[in-house]
Each structure stands twice: as structure tokens, then as C-alpha cells.
Scaffold this motif. Structure first.
Motif, PDB file in Angstrom:
ATOM      1  N   ASP A   1      49.758  -3.186   6.914  1.00 31.22           N
ATOM      2  CA  ASP A   1      50.395  -4.341   7.553  1.00 31.22           C
ATOM      3  C   ASP A   1      51.064  -4.037   8.897  1.00 31.22           C
ATOM      4  O   ASP A   1      50.939  -4.836   9.829  1.00 31.22           O
ATOM      5  CB  ASP A   1      51.401  -4.979   6.590  1.00 31.22           C
ATOM      6  CG  ASP A   1      51.747  -6.407   6.972  1.00 31.22           C
ATOM      7  OD1 ASP A   1      50.862  -7.098   7.509  1.00 31.22           O
ATOM      8  OD2 ASP A   1      52.890  -6.828   6.754  1.00 31.22           O
ATOM      9  N   PRO A   2      51.802  -2.916   9.048  1.00 31.01           N
ATOM     10  CA  PRO A   2      52.455  -2.688  10.346  1.00 31.01           C
ATOM     11  C   PRO A   2      51.483  -2.663  11.526  1.00 31.01           C
ATOM     12  O   PRO A   2      51.676  -3.386  12.510  1.00 31.01           O
ATOM     13  CB  PRO A   2      53.150  -1.334  10.151  1.00 31.01           C
ATOM     14  CG  PRO A   2      53.402  -1.254   8.684  1.00 31.01           C
ATOM     15  CD  PRO A   2      52.212  -1.908   8.054  1.00 31.01           C
ATOM     16  N   LEU A   3      50.416  -1.843  11.430  1.00 28.96           N
ATOM     17  CA  LEU A   3      49.461  -1.777  12.537  1.00 28.96           C
ATOM     18  C   LEU A   3      48.642  -3.054  12.629  1.00 28.96           C
ATOM     19  O   LEU A   3      48.316  -3.509  13.734  1.00 28.96           O
ATOM     20  CB  LEU A   3      48.543  -0.567  12.381  1.00 28.96           C
ATOM     21  CG  LEU A   3      47.507  -0.375  13.495  1.00 28.96           C
ATOM     22  CD1 LEU A   3      48.182  -0.260  14.859  1.00 28.96           C
ATOM     23  CD2 LEU A   3      46.645   0.856  13.233  1.00 28.96           C
ATOM     24  N   ALA A   4      48.303  -3.643  11.478  1.00 29.11           N
ATOM     25  CA  ALA A   4      47.547  -4.900  11.503  1.00 29.11           C
ATOM     26  C   ALA A   4      48.310  -5.976  12.260  1.00 29.11           C
ATOM     27  O   ALA A   4      47.725  -6.751  13.026  1.00 29.11           O
ATOM     28  CB  ALA A   4      47.252  -5.360  10.073  1.00 29.11           C
ATOM     29  N   THR A   5      49.629  -6.017  12.066  1.00 31.99           N
ATOM     30  CA  THR A   5      50.443  -7.012  12.769  1.00 31.99           C
ATOM     31  C   THR A   5      50.440  -6.760  14.268  1.00 31.99           C
ATOM     32  O   THR A   5      50.395  -7.706  15.071  1.00 31.99           O
ATOM     33  CB  THR A   5      51.884  -7.000  12.236  1.00 31.99           C
ATOM     34  OG1 THR A   5      51.871  -7.181  10.817  1.00 31.99           O
ATOM     35  CG2 THR A   5      52.709  -8.110  12.863  1.00 31.99           C
ATOM     36  N   VAL A   6      50.502  -5.491  14.665  1.00 34.54           N
ATOM     37  CA  VAL A   6      50.435  -5.163  16.099  1.00 34.54           C
ATOM     38  C   VAL A   6      49.118  -5.663  16.690  1.00 34.54           C
ATOM     39  O   VAL A   6      49.097  -6.308  17.748  1.00 34.54           O
ATOM     40  CB  VAL A   6      50.584  -3.643  16.319  1.00 34.54           C
ATOM     41  CG1 VAL A   6      50.351  -3.296  17.791  1.00 34.54           C
ATOM     42  CG2 VAL A   6      51.968  -3.166  15.886  1.00 34.54           C
ATOM     43  N   LEU A   7      48.017  -5.392  16.002  1.00 34.25           N
ATOM     44  CA  LEU A   7      46.712  -5.825  16.497  1.00 34.25           C
ATOM     45  C   LEU A   7      46.597  -7.348  16.497  1.00 34.25           C
ATOM     46  O   LEU A   7      46.068  -7.946  17.438  1.00 34.25           O
ATOM     47  CB  LEU A   7      45.603  -5.214  15.634  1.00 34.25           C
ATOM     48  CG  LEU A   7      45.418  -3.701  15.770  1.00 34.25           C
ATOM     49  CD1 LEU A   7      44.556  -3.157  14.639  1.00 34.25           C
ATOM     50  CD2 LEU A   7      44.791  -3.351  17.109  1.00 34.25           C
ATOM     51  N   ASN A   8      47.083  -7.977  15.425  1.00 34.83           N
ATOM     52  CA  ASN A   8      47.022  -9.434  15.338  1.00 34.83           C
ATOM     53  C   ASN A   8      47.839 -10.095  16.442  1.00 34.83           C
ATOM     54  O   ASN A   8      47.371 -10.984  17.159  1.00 34.83           O
ATOM     55  CB  ASN A   8      47.562  -9.912  13.979  1.00 34.83           C
ATOM     56  CG  ASN A   8      46.624  -9.593  12.835  1.00 34.83           C
ATOM     57  OD1 ASN A   8      45.448  -9.332  13.029  1.00 34.83           O
ATOM     58  ND2 ASN A   8      47.151  -9.607  11.621  1.00 34.83           N
ATOM     59  N   ALA A   9      49.089  -9.660  16.564  1.00 32.46           N
ATOM     60  CA  ALA A   9      50.029 -10.345  17.447  1.00 32.46           C
ATOM     61  C   ALA A   9      49.730 -10.096  18.924  1.00 32.46           C
ATOM     62  O   ALA A   9      49.685 -11.031  19.732  1.00 32.46           O
ATOM     63  CB  ALA A   9      51.461  -9.922  17.119  1.00 32.46           C
ATOM     64  N   THR A  10      49.519  -8.840  19.294  1.00 31.98           N
ATOM     65  CA  THR A  10      49.351  -8.539  20.716  1.00 31.98           C
ATOM     66  C   THR A  10      47.955  -8.907  21.219  1.00 31.98           C
ATOM     67  O   THR A  10      47.748  -8.999  22.429  1.00 31.98           O
ATOM     68  CB  THR A  10      49.625  -7.054  20.999  1.00 31.98           C
ATOM     69  OG1 THR A  10      48.702  -6.244  20.257  1.00 31.98           O
ATOM     70  CG2 THR A  10      51.048  -6.683  20.588  1.00 31.98           C
ATOM     71  N   GLY A  11      47.030  -9.147  20.309  1.00 39.52           N
ATOM     72  CA  GLY A  11      45.716  -9.632  20.721  1.00 39.52           C
ATOM     73  C   GLY A  11      45.781 -11.025  21.322  1.00 39.52           C
ATOM     74  O   GLY A  11      44.919 -11.408  22.120  1.00 39.52           O
ATOM     75  N   ASP A  12      46.813 -11.799  20.942  1.00 37.69           N
ATOM     76  CA  ASP A  12      46.942 -13.164  21.465  1.00 37.69           C
ATOM     77  C   ASP A  12      47.101 -13.160  22.989  1.00 37.69           C
ATOM     78  O   ASP A  12      46.564 -14.025  23.683  1.00 37.69           O
ATOM     79  CB  ASP A  12      48.150 -13.865  20.829  1.00 37.69           C
ATOM     80  CG  ASP A  12      48.014 -14.003  19.324  1.00 37.69           C
ATOM     81  OD1 ASP A  12      46.878 -13.925  18.824  1.00 37.69           O
ATOM     82  OD2 ASP A  12      49.047 -14.178  18.647  1.00 37.69           O
ATOM     83  N   THR A  13      47.859 -12.193  23.501  1.00 35.51           N
ATOM     84  CA  THR A  13      48.122 -12.143  24.940  1.00 35.51           C
ATOM     85  C   THR A  13      46.869 -11.783  25.728  1.00 35.51           C
ATOM     86  O   THR A  13      46.558 -12.396  26.752  1.00 35.51           O
ATOM     87  CB  THR A  13      49.243 -11.137  25.248  1.00 35.51           C
ATOM     88  OG1 THR A  13      50.320 -11.343  24.340  1.00 35.51           O
ATOM     89  CG2 THR A  13      49.745 -11.296  26.664  1.00 35.51           C
ATOM     90  N   VAL A  14      46.144 -10.783  25.240  1.00 38.71           N
ATOM     91  CA  VAL A  14      44.928 -10.389  25.967  1.00 38.71           C
ATOM     92  C   VAL A  14      43.858 -11.466  25.823  1.00 38.71           C
ATOM     93  O   VAL A  14      43.046 -11.680  26.738  1.00 38.71           O
ATOM     94  CB  VAL A  14      44.426  -9.003  25.484  1.00 38.71           C
ATOM     95  CG1 VAL A  14      43.684  -9.089  24.168  1.00 38.71           C
ATOM     96  CG2 VAL A  14      43.563  -8.344  26.546  1.00 38.71           C
TER      97      VAL A  14
END
Length: 409
Positions: free
Chosen positions: A377-390
Motif C-alpha cells: 500500500d505505501p508505494l502503491a499510494t505513491v504511484l497512484n497519487a503522483t501519477g495524477d499530476t503527470v
């Protein structure tokens, strides 16, 4: 040196808070229960503030879009970007597992917290509850976030169509958007303490489990996920704005990444993403539509974990994961899990039930799937959340909108 400290002071403070929290989580576990409430308070403040922020950000942005054609173009390109990049993440994961196969422990005895679900509901009922609520008050719960996003979108559309009579209301929406951004700036001043406390809890809770039965698939996820994070997001930023886009993205993506890693919440990361988008020069008309919708519907981390869960289940059962029909089905499930289940409470659990029903996976593999979902979950959240900006950067590029001048600081 003084200029660097000025520009990066907030990030440095967050890093100090997270490092101190990590040390406490590892070396002083008895202290964690006493400082975790500080993290909970910070997270609750974010959750409370993010609901009105979403409303004003989405509705004001849509209300200020000049034409239906422009709005339709943004939404169409956003959908294409979401689907294509989720499929890319899934295919890249399959290739990674084919090159570096991992064997999961065939132990399904670990305790799993039961997640309640209403088995009597039809799919029609689920879709209705997914998109709408029966009472206005229920819109204000983050459990119904997609329904709230749709409502905010419709309010903005209605305000834009009202014309002169709606001008004062649009002015109110614009003012509300500015006020909520100021409120979130105030809340983020508590970030180093709140994120540090929550990171201490994450390290204390998840740290020991990462070296258990699931070490190999988890090692794959974290190594592959980190490589994917830096490689593919850099590639997307380059496609959007060449070298300038890559430099700016990684400069302003630090705070959203740290927030996502500490809180394990895409919703809590949304304010940091909107702030990063402003600094990246993403037009408000794009950022305030793509990022809130992406928060619910766009999840690269879930795409990668979905493929890994299916692979692990097949590994436990000694089934052939790399059979073509299985792979095509896995990509289809991944799209549904990443873009549909993400907006439903306990959406990950629904995704796991979808895998079980499609493939006929027996009960013995279910606990392993759920454990992996929790531990990545920790890394998945980073990928999920910061992908929105790119993704918003890519939508800006392909929609013909112009990047605004990147603001320093």
C-alpha cells in the motif's frame, strides 16, 4: 545555499519529520501509540478540508471553461491517457514478472481482517451507489467521493450554462477555491509533525511483516515499482514538456510523494498534487478536472499490484500465469480495478473478488492476495497519487493547452 534553503524549506522540514518518525518507529516502538494521534489529527484535518476543496476546485474550473468543445476535449484526452498508461503499467509488470519470476510462499494461514460487503446487491445497485447518493448529506462523506466529484462537475457545468445570472455564483466559486487553497497551506504547516508521526506508525506496523512469507513478491513490487516510478513518470513528463517537464516534475513532486508515502492515502495527497500542478504550470482548467478525477479513477500502483496478485495466486495454485488468455484477462481486470474499483469503499477487496470470480480461484489463495494488497500500500499510494499530476501534464500537452510559466519557490 540560502536560495536553496528558501526554495526547499518546506520539503526539508517534511524530510526531517519523516526521518525522525522512522527512527522512532524502528527504535522506540513503545512511543508510537502516543504520537500516532498527531498523525491522525493531521490526516483528519486534510480529509475535512479536501471535500470543500474538491467542490470549489472542480466546479469553479468547469464553470470558467469557455466552451463545451474544450471541456469535451479535455475529458476525452484524459480518458485516453488514463486507459493507455494503466495498460502500459500492466504490460510492463507482466514483462517484469516473466524476466524476474518470484515464488510466493504457499501459506494462507495469516490472519486477515474481514472486510464487509453486501452480497445481496445486484451490479445495478452497485453502479447506482457508485455514481450517486440518495441524500445530499451523504455527498459530504469521503466514502462517496466519486458521487461528490460528479456532483461538483455538474454544478460547475450548470453555472457555466446559466450565463449572466450565474456570474455572481461563479465569482463565489472562484473565491471559495482561493480560500480553500489558503486553508490547506495553513494545514500543511503542521505537515512535518503529522507526517512524521504517521510515518513512525507505518514503519512500526509494516516493517516486520515485509520480511515474512511474502518477501519475494514484495521485493519485486517495491523494486519494480520504484524503477517504474522514476523511469515511466520521467518519460511521461518528457513527452509532455521535454527536459523542462522532467526537471520541474521531480522538483515539485517531492511533497506529494512524501505525503502519499506517509499517509497511504491518495485523497490526503490531493491538495499537495493541486499545489504541485500550479507550480508546474498546468492550466487550472486541466488540473482541477484531471487531478480530482484521477484521484478516484487513475491508479498505476493498483495496476501493478493487480497483476502481481493474480501472478501470486496462480503461483500458489501451480497454474500457468503466462497463458495468453490469462494475460489478456488480467489486463482487463486491471483496468477495471484501477479505474472503477478505486472509487468504491474497499475497492481493492472488490477487485480481489473480481479476480476470484473470473478465474475461479479457490479460497486457499485469497489470504495471500489480501496480504500483498495491504503490504504494498505505501508505494502503491505513491504511484497512484503522483501519477495524477503527470497525467495532467500529458492531457495539457495533447489537448493543445499551453503550460503556464513555472513558478519558483
Amino acid at each position: 545555499m540560502q536560495e536553496i534553503l528558501k526554495n526547499y524549506s518546506n520539503i526539508i522540514q517534511l524530510l526531517i519529520g519523516i526521518i525522525v518518525g522512522s527512527i522512532i518507529g524502528l527504535l522506540l516502538p513503545q512511543v508510537v501509540p502516543f504520537i500516532k494521534p498527531l498523525g491522525d489529527i493531521f490526516l483528519n484535518l486534510l480529509f475535512v478540508a479536501v471535500i470543500p476543496l474538491l467542490f470549489f476546485a472542480i466546479s469553479s474550473s468547469v464553470a470558467n471553461i469557455e466552451s463545451n468543445n474544450k471541456l469535451g476535449r479535455i475529458l476525452g484526452i484524459m480518458s485516453a491517457v488514463f486507459v493507455l498508461t494503466i495498460v502500459i503499467a500492466a504490460i510492463a509488470t507482466i514483462i517484469g514478472l516473466w524476466i524476474f519470476p518470484v515464488t510466493a510462499a504457499k501459506d494462507a494461514s495469516a490472519a486477515i481482517e474481514s472486510l464487509a460487503t453486501n452480497t445481496d446487491d445486484t451490479w445495478g445497485d452497485k453502479i447506482v451507489r457508485f455514481l450517486t447518493v440518495g441524500e445530499f448529506a451523504n455527498l459530504l462523506s469521503r466514502q462517496n467521493i466519486l458521487a461528490f466529484v460528479i456532483f461538483s462537475f455538474l454544478v460547475g457545468t450548470a453555472a457555466r450554462k446559466t450565463g449572466e445570472d450565474g456570474a455572481l455564483f461563479i465569482k463565489f466559486l472562484n473565491a471559495g477555491n482561493e480560500v480553500m487553497k489558503s486553508l490547506l497551506t495553513l494545514i500543511m504547516k503542521f505537515g512535518p509533525i503529522g507526517l512524521g508521526a504517521y510515518f513512525a506508525y507505518q514503519v512500526h506496523t509494516l516493517g516486520p511483516e515485509l520480511f515474512g512469507f511474502y518477501a519475494k513478491p514484495l521485493a519485486f513490487y517495491y523494486i519494480f515499482g520504484i524503477v517504474f516510478f522514476f523511469t515511466f513518470y520521467s518519460l511521461y513528463a518528457f513527452i509532455a514538456q521535454q527536459n523542462r517537464g522532467v526537471t520541474a516534475y521531480w522538483k515539485y513532486n517531492i511533497t506529494p510523494s512524501l505525503t502519499a508515502l506517509s499517509t497511504c492515502s491518495s485523497l490526503a495527497t490531493l491538495p499537495a498534487n493541486l499545489d504541485a500542478a500550479k507550480k508546474l504550470g498546468i492550466p487550472v482548467s486541466v488540473a482541477n478536472v484531471v487531478i480530482p478525477l484521477g484521484n478516484t479513477l487513475y491508479k498505476n500502483g493498483s495496476s501493478i499490484s493487480s497483476i502481481l496478485k493474480i501472478y501470486v495466486a496462480f503461483s500458489i495454485l501451480d497454474w500457468n500465469f503466462f497463458e495468453p488468455t490469462t494475460l489478456i484477462t488480467a489486463v482487463g481486470i486491471t483496468i477495471l480495478v484501477s479505474m472503477v474499483a478505486g472509487g468504491i469503499p474497499n475497492g481493492g477487496f472488490i477487485g480481489e473478488m473480481l479476480m476470484i470470480s473470473v478465474y475461479g480461484i479457490p479460497n486457499e489463495a485469497i489470504p495471500a492476495i489480501m496480504i500483498i494488497g495491504a503490504l504494498v500500500d505505501p508505494l502503491a499510494t505513491v504511484l497512484n497519487a503522483t501519477g495524477d499530476t503527470v497525467a495532467a501534464m500529458l492531457v495539457t500537452r495533447f489537448s493543445g493547452e499551453r503550460f503556464e510559466e513555472v513558478k519558483e519557490g
